[in-house]
Design a protein around this motif. Structure first.
Motif: not given
Length: 418
Positions: A191-211
């Motif tokens: 187990r690696l306790p510092n790893d994360e998870t998330g929806d790449c599609f949601k992230f990319t679209n949200a970042l594109a809107d900010m861009a």
């Protein structure tokens, strides 16, 4: 400078964000009607720097032969073999030794750890939301020999000061309580306790809107046909909607990157390794995974994304194909149903495939080329989401003439000349 980015996946969009942050005029060109519509659309969802491991490892050739004959095989080789596939396989096999494994893993972890730090900073700066969780990753072993074989990975984790835990069955159930309903053998986990998870599609679209809000222009629905050259430089991009010109050009087209740069005399050793995923609505939240679990037996990742479970994995060498064979879905169904039975409604799952851009040494190609205004950010394989923010920041620094925060010389295309 005006920077033209070719590719609107997570790598292209993060690159656009950091280039805009550096003060450049940025244009993103993509053939799809929206961003993150191809390989970034439905990946496994884990952000796992510590599991940034080369596919080319000691013992892999023997394992690969066994995998080819398994019912739920993590590796599939289709018969339509081409020369690019053969060259890639030969080069990958050449990296299957202890020395190259240590070198490749070390630089992959370096970039992935840096990328996670950049993602955390970006989240703090912008408040971006994408069904994110910071609950670690559990690599689950169903067989004792799998647990016994983690020594080389632990050696690299220790060298890079990556926190980890070696767990027995009870420890695995404590980390992922939903496993209590599993009837499968569980001998332990890493187990690696510092790893994360998330929806790449949601992230990319949200970042594109900010861009966009920062002035980045997105030219979508445009097929990129060629790079026109003159006097040793890129002059413009040829698309089916006309020319797009700039001062510098960044190729971030994933598996399609080598096809674009080959006419320029650049051999980019990236080959599409097809992966599959299902997205399953959760019906029993307490029985579902807490974070990400890696099923070592089938090379499948099982990740909780909000009210859904994303199950992704397998490696298929079949060229540029996007079909969806039932046998691949059966493997994903089998993995999640044997470990988290009843957690999700498999009858309502959506099935997807994507082409991961893999290099023979599993390290992405990030940096300059022999053409002075052409740059590359591609070849991330299964780790595009894990390495996106770090790669985007690194290439923005390189294009801007700034010194990156981490060593990058061994990430460039030039490493294949040695």
């Amino acid at each position: 400078m005006k920077i033209v980015i070719l590719g609107g996946g997570v790598i292209g969009v993060t690159s656009a964000w950091y280039l805009a942050q550096a003060g450049h005029e940025v244009v993103v060109v993509d053939r799809q009607a929206g961003v993150a519509q191809e390989t970034s659309f439905a990946n496994a969802g884990e952000i796992s720097p510590g599991y940034a491991s080369p596919w080319a490892a000691p013992g892999i050739p023997a394992k690969a032969l066994r995998w080819l004959f398994m019912r739920h095989a993590p590796l599939i080789l289709r018969p339509n073999v081409d020369m690019a596939m053969l060259r890639w396989i030969v080069a990958m096999l050449g990296n299957c030794n202890a020395r190259d494994y240590r070198i490749n893993k070390g630089r992959m972890v370096r970039l992935a750890e840096y990328s996670r730090d950049r993602l955390i900073a970006l989240r703090a700066e912008t408040g971006i939301a994408y069904d994110e969780r910071s609950r670690g990753t559990l690599q689950l072993f169903r067989e004792q020999k799998q647990l016994d074989g983690i020594a080389k990975d632990i050696e690299v984790l220790r060298a890079d000061n990556v926190p980890f835990e070696v767990l027995d069955r009870a420890g695995c159930l404590a980390a992922e309580p939903g496993l209590a309903a599993s009837g499968s053998p569980i001998v332990g986990g890493l187990r690696l306790p510092n790893d994360e998870t998330g929806d790449c599609f949601k992230f990319t679209n949200a970042l594109a809107d900010m861009a966009r809000a920062r002035g980045v222009q997105f030219l979508l629905g445009r097929n990129i046909q060629a790079l026109a050259t003159g006097a040793g430089r890129i002059r413009h991009v040829v698309t089916d909607h006309g020319m797009v010109s700039g001062d510098a050009y960044l190729v971030a087209m994933g598996s399609f990157s080598p096809l674009l740069v080959a006419p320029l005399g650049l051999r980019l050793p990236v080959y599409p390794v097809k992966g599959y995923s299902i997205t399953v609505p959760i019906v029993q939240p307490d029985a579902a995974p807490v974070s990400t679990l890696l099923d070592e037996s089938y090379k499948v990742a099982i990740t909780r994304l909000g009210d859904r479970i994303r199950v992704g994995g397998m490696a298929e060498l079949s060229g540029y194909t996007n079909d969806l064979p039932q046998a691949r879905r059966d493997t994903l169904d089998h993995s999640v149903n044997t470990l988290f039975p009843g957690a999700g409604d498999l009858s309502r799952a959506t099935f997807w495939s994507g082409l991961r851009p893999m290099t023979p040494d599993s390290t992405p190609v990030v940096g300059a080329t022999t053409i002075d205004n052409l740059f590359l950010n591609t070849g991330h394989g299964t780790l595009g989401w894990t390495m996106a923010c770090g790669s985007g920041r690194v290439i923005a620094d390189i294009i801007s003439g700034a010194r990156p925060d981490i060593e990058t010389a061994d990430l460039a295309l030039s490493r294949y000349r040695h």
